[in-house]
Design a protein around this motif. Structure first.
Motif, mmCIF file in Angstrom:
data_model
loop_
_atom_site.group_PDB
_atom_site.id
_atom_site.type_symbol
_atom_site.label_atom_id
_atom_site.label_comp_id
_atom_site.label_asym_id
_atom_site.label_seq_id
_atom_site.Cartn_x
_atom_site.Cartn_y
_atom_site.Cartn_z
ATOM 1 N N THR A 137 115.105 -0.676 -15.821
ATOM 2 C CA THR A 137 115.078 -1.647 -14.726
ATOM 3 C C THR A 137 115.827 -1.129 -13.503
ATOM 4 O O THR A 137 116.601 -0.169 -13.596
ATOM 5 C CB THR A 137 115.731 -2.968 -15.171
ATOM 6 O OG1 THR A 137 117.134 -2.712 -15.411
ATOM 7 C CG2 THR A 137 115.073 -3.539 -16.429
ATOM 8 N N CYS A 196 111.282 4.511 -23.358
ATOM 9 C CA CYS A 196 112.448 3.748 -22.898
ATOM 10 C C CYS A 196 112.667 3.927 -21.399
ATOM 11 O O CYS A 196 112.959 2.958 -20.685
ATOM 12 C CB CYS A 196 113.697 4.181 -23.661
ATOM 13 S SG CYS A 196 113.645 3.813 -25.418
ATOM 14 N N ARG A 222 106.577 7.035 -16.720
ATOM 15 C CA ARG A 222 105.352 6.232 -16.728
ATOM 16 C C ARG A 222 104.117 7.120 -16.591
ATOM 17 O O ARG A 222 103.120 6.917 -17.286
ATOM 18 C CB ARG A 222 105.409 5.200 -15.595
ATOM 19 C CG ARG A 222 106.463 4.134 -15.832
ATOM 20 C CD ARG A 222 106.663 3.245 -14.634
ATOM 21 N NE ARG A 222 107.657 2.196 -14.914
ATOM 22 C CZ ARG A 222 108.188 1.412 -13.994
ATOM 23 N NH1 ARG A 222 107.835 1.527 -12.720
ATOM 24 N NH2 ARG A 222 109.074 0.501 -14.341
ATOM 25 N N ARG A 242 110.631 1.851 -19.031
ATOM 26 C CA ARG A 242 111.013 0.432 -18.931
ATOM 27 C C ARG A 242 112.362 0.228 -18.238
ATOM 28 O O ARG A 242 112.845 -0.906 -18.146
ATOM 29 C CB ARG A 242 111.054 -0.181 -20.328
ATOM 30 C CG ARG A 242 109.701 -0.251 -21.016
ATOM 31 C CD ARG A 242 109.763 -1.074 -22.290
ATOM 32 N NE ARG A 242 110.714 -0.560 -23.267
ATOM 33 C CZ ARG A 242 110.408 0.293 -24.249
ATOM 34 N NH1 ARG A 242 109.165 0.730 -24.374
ATOM 35 N NH2 ARG A 242 111.323 0.694 -25.092
#
Length: 195
Positions: free
Chosen positions: A72, A67, A100, A70
């Motif tokens: 933003t 999560c 990541r 991702r």
């Protein structure tokens, strides 16, 4: 009850010292959470991070790397308005970046533990003054993490991380946890390397 000299009388600090710090963990979720928490701590006191830990869990998806990876820019902007966390854009961006990078590791747990040969290093320090801020293992970890794309992973942060997750056990000899952790390892946990 004797504790490490750095442990204040704050109940949150005492609980952390007595139940988490220096306890070897191979739980990928815990290892990832502490990697981010140590980065958030950079330049601040650990108690500051501990007091904000639950809020971090709420706003950073329970430290779920999938999560977080991702998240933003708009979600980062939103979190920068939250007084319950340390509002630092670079650190929030690093959390996303490190999620990541974590997901790119084939075996994150094995990778993290490789810097101590897969077994906790048990130090025999008599006082807080003897405990180093950085070791060769932490410097090696820092270089490897940076090469793998992580940020906010300098050698000092890496050593604090190693201490927190039990890769090294730096409870001082006068602390009740030193003997407890060594005894626990002898009966059930991973064998420790005594230094």
């Amino acid at each position: 009850m004797q504790r490490c000299a750095w442990c204040s009388d704050d109940p949150l600090y005492i609980d952390y010292h007595d139940h988490e710090w220096g306890v070897p963990t191979r739980d990928p979720q815990v290892l990832f959470e502490f990697l981010l928490l140590e980065a958030f701590q950079a330049g601040l006191s650990w108690i500051t991070v501990l007091k904000k830990r639950e809020r971090y869990r709420e706003v950073l998806f329970g430290f779920d790397p999938q999560c977080l990876a991702r998240m933003t820019d708009a979600e980062i902007d939103e979190r920068l308005q939250d007084p319950g966390i340390i509002r630092n854009r670079r650190k929030l961006e690093a959390a996303r970046n490190n999620a990541r990078a974590w997901l790119q590791l084939e075996d994150p747990v094995g990778f993290i533990w490789s810097f101590v040969g897969g077994r906790p290093l048990v130090n025999q320090y008599a006082s807080r003054e003897q405990v180093p801020a950085v070791t060769a293992e932490a410097e090696t970890m820092s270089r490897a993490l940076k090469k793998a794309g992580f940020s906010f992973v300098g050698p000092t942060i890496c050593y604090a991380y190693m201490q927190a997750c039990g890769l090294v056990m730096d409870h001082t000899l006068d602390c009740h946890r030193h003997a407890q952790l060594v005894d626990a390892s002898a009966t059930s946990g991973p064998s420790m390397q005594v230094h």
